[in-house]
Every structure is written in C-alpha cells, then in structure tokens.
Scaffold this motif. Structure first.
Motif, mmCIF file in Angstrom:
data_model
loop_
_atom_site.group_PDB
_atom_site.id
_atom_site.type_symbol
_atom_site.label_atom_id
_atom_site.label_comp_id
_atom_site.label_asym_id
_atom_site.label_seq_id
_atom_site.Cartn_x
_atom_site.Cartn_y
_atom_site.Cartn_z
ATOM 1 N N LYS A 28 -6.601 -67.358 -10.705
ATOM 2 C CA LYS A 28 -5.683 -67.275 -9.562
ATOM 3 C C LYS A 28 -6.044 -68.361 -8.558
ATOM 4 O O LYS A 28 -7.201 -68.475 -8.159
ATOM 5 C CB LYS A 28 -5.786 -65.890 -8.905
ATOM 6 N N LYS A 90 7.223 -64.638 -7.614
ATOM 7 C CA LYS A 90 5.801 -64.388 -7.326
ATOM 8 C C LYS A 90 5.136 -65.662 -6.783
ATOM 9 O O LYS A 90 4.352 -65.606 -5.833
ATOM 10 C CB LYS A 90 5.101 -63.899 -8.599
ATOM 11 N N PHE A 100 -0.760 -68.207 -13.345
ATOM 12 C CA PHE A 100 -1.216 -66.880 -12.925
ATOM 13 C C PHE A 100 -0.014 -65.948 -12.749
ATOM 14 O O PHE A 100 -0.014 -64.816 -13.237
ATOM 15 C CB PHE A 100 -2.014 -66.964 -11.610
ATOM 16 N N ASN A 103 1.584 -65.054 -16.132
ATOM 17 C CA ASN A 103 0.714 -64.160 -16.914
ATOM 18 C C ASN A 103 0.766 -62.730 -16.382
ATOM 19 O O ASN A 103 0.792 -61.767 -17.154
ATOM 20 C CB ASN A 103 -0.726 -64.683 -16.898
ATOM 21 N N GLU A 104 0.802 -62.598 -15.066
ATOM 22 C CA GLU A 104 0.880 -61.262 -14.446
ATOM 23 C C GLU A 104 2.188 -60.566 -14.851
ATOM 24 O O GLU A 104 2.192 -59.384 -15.202
ATOM 25 C CB GLU A 104 0.837 -61.385 -12.910
ATOM 26 N N GLU A 107 2.050 -59.558 -18.552
ATOM 27 C CA GLU A 107 1.256 -58.337 -18.775
ATOM 28 C C GLU A 107 2.069 -57.091 -18.409
ATOM 29 O O GLU A 107 2.012 -56.072 -19.104
ATOM 30 C CB GLU A 107 -0.038 -58.366 -17.936
#
Length: 226
Positions: A28, A90, A100, A103-104, A107
């Motif tokens: 991050k 985001k 980051f 990927n968040e 997930e």
C-alpha cells in the motif's frame, strides 16, 4: 514417486518445466498524482484486453468456439464497471496505488463468489483472479512466461494452470501437465482431455519436489509420477 488424480490418459516421459506463478507482492502506497495512477490502471487494462483478444482468437482456431468462450467471459470481467470502477474509485477516494486498490477489490469479489452455493458462480471466482492477476502483473512489471514460445519439449509442472496458460501454450512442445491442485472436473483436467494431452492433477507439492530439468515419467491413467 507421487500419486495424484488421473485427469487425462497417456504415458509421458520428458523434462520438467516448473512454472512459478509467483505471488504478486503488493504494498500500500500513498500517491499524490491520482490522475496518473488512474491512467496507469487504464493502460494495464488496455494491454490485458489486447492480449486476451489475441488468446481468444487463437483458442477459436485451435480449440473451437466452445473452449474459446472462457475468454469471452474473461473479456467481460475486464469490461465490468463494478470491478474496475470500484478500483478507480478507491484510488481517487483514498489516494492509494492502483495495484493495491485493484487487489483489494479483487479479494472482495473473489471472496463473495467463492462463498456462493452455486458451483458455476464459484468457478467465476477463478476467472476474476486470472483476469485481475494479469492486470496486476502489468501494473507491477512482472514478466509473464510465454508458453507460446517454448524451445524444447517439456512436461509442464505448475501449482495450477490458468485458462490463458492452456490456450496459449505451444501444443507441439507440451508433452503433459502435472499440477498441485485440481480434480477431474477442474479447468486444467478438462483442457488436457480436450487437447488430448496426458495430465495428473491434485499432486499437492509437485512444484516443490520437482525441479526444472528433472526427468519425469508419468501415467495419466493411474495418477502416478516418477
């Protein structure tokens, strides 16, 4: 000697090529130029789209319309405003790096799909992973192994093979597949039978025990590897 799940028949002997889909290292970071970060994400998506269109066209010619459908669904994931839109939001809202943020969001989506009762929906989680990991590799500058340009005949040994792996590989050079995970109905097993390539899946730790260049013999009818 290893024992796994017989996925596709045939007896194979040859040298191993161990594919390492290394875990992507994502940190991050705070970014000051949000617009540049969004542009970076859009560029990675555009490159991934061009690659997938190429893979889809190749799959249509070599495997037929039905097998190429999986790449149509991968392209749809790329165009999903929910997935990519959420990642862009985001980046903008939190001032974080694109990899980051993506990927968040990945997930979150994968967790949602994997927890569903419907097997078809659970399999969509694998599509989301495959597509977003492709974008992430471009964002992180991680090299993707080109299975279309193999120089020698090999037995592919992998934790798992993605649909992109199996569709782009040079079929004349791949003698067979060995994977750590998967069952008889997994994508790798189905593709192996479609391509008439011998395969064993569910070997658990083949990628740790077998080294690049090791000579292996396996029987796709019994699930045994030596």
């Amino acid at each position: 000697m290893f024992k796994g799940t017989a996925a596709s028949p045939g007896i194979v002997l040859g040298k191993a090529l161990v594919l390492e889909h290394n875990e992507l290292v994502i940190e991050k970071k705070s970014i000051s130029d949000v617009d540049a970060e969004v542009a970076k994400l859009n560029d990675a998506v555009a490159i991934s789209k061009a690659e997938l269109e190429k893979v889809r066209d190749k799959a249509k010619v070599e495997l037929g319309e039905e097998e190429a459908q999986i790449f149509e669904s991968h392209l749809l994931v790329l165009e999903d405003p929910e997935l990519l839109g959420s990642a862009i939001d985001k980046v903008k809202a939190e001032g974080v790096n694109a990899d980051f943020a993506l990927n968040e969001i990945k997930e979150m989506f994968v967790g949602m799909f994997e927890s569903m009762d419907n097997e078809y929906m659970r399999e969509r989680a694998a599509d989301i992973k495959d597509v977003t990991n492709r974008i992430l590799r471009h964002l992180l500058g991680v090299k993707i192994v080109d299975l279309a340009a193999l120089e020698d005949e090999v037995v592919l040994v992998a934790h798992d093979l993605t649909p992109s792996d199996t569709a782009t590989m040079d079929k004349k050079k791949v003698l067979g597949f060995l994977t750590d995970i998967g069952g008889r109905t997994s994508h790798t097993a189905i593709m192996a039978r479609t391509l008439e390539v011998a395969a064993i899946v569910g070997l658990t730790d083949a990628t740790e025990k077998i080294k690049d260049g090791d000579f292996v013999v396996f029987n796709g009818d019994t699930g045994e590897v030596i």
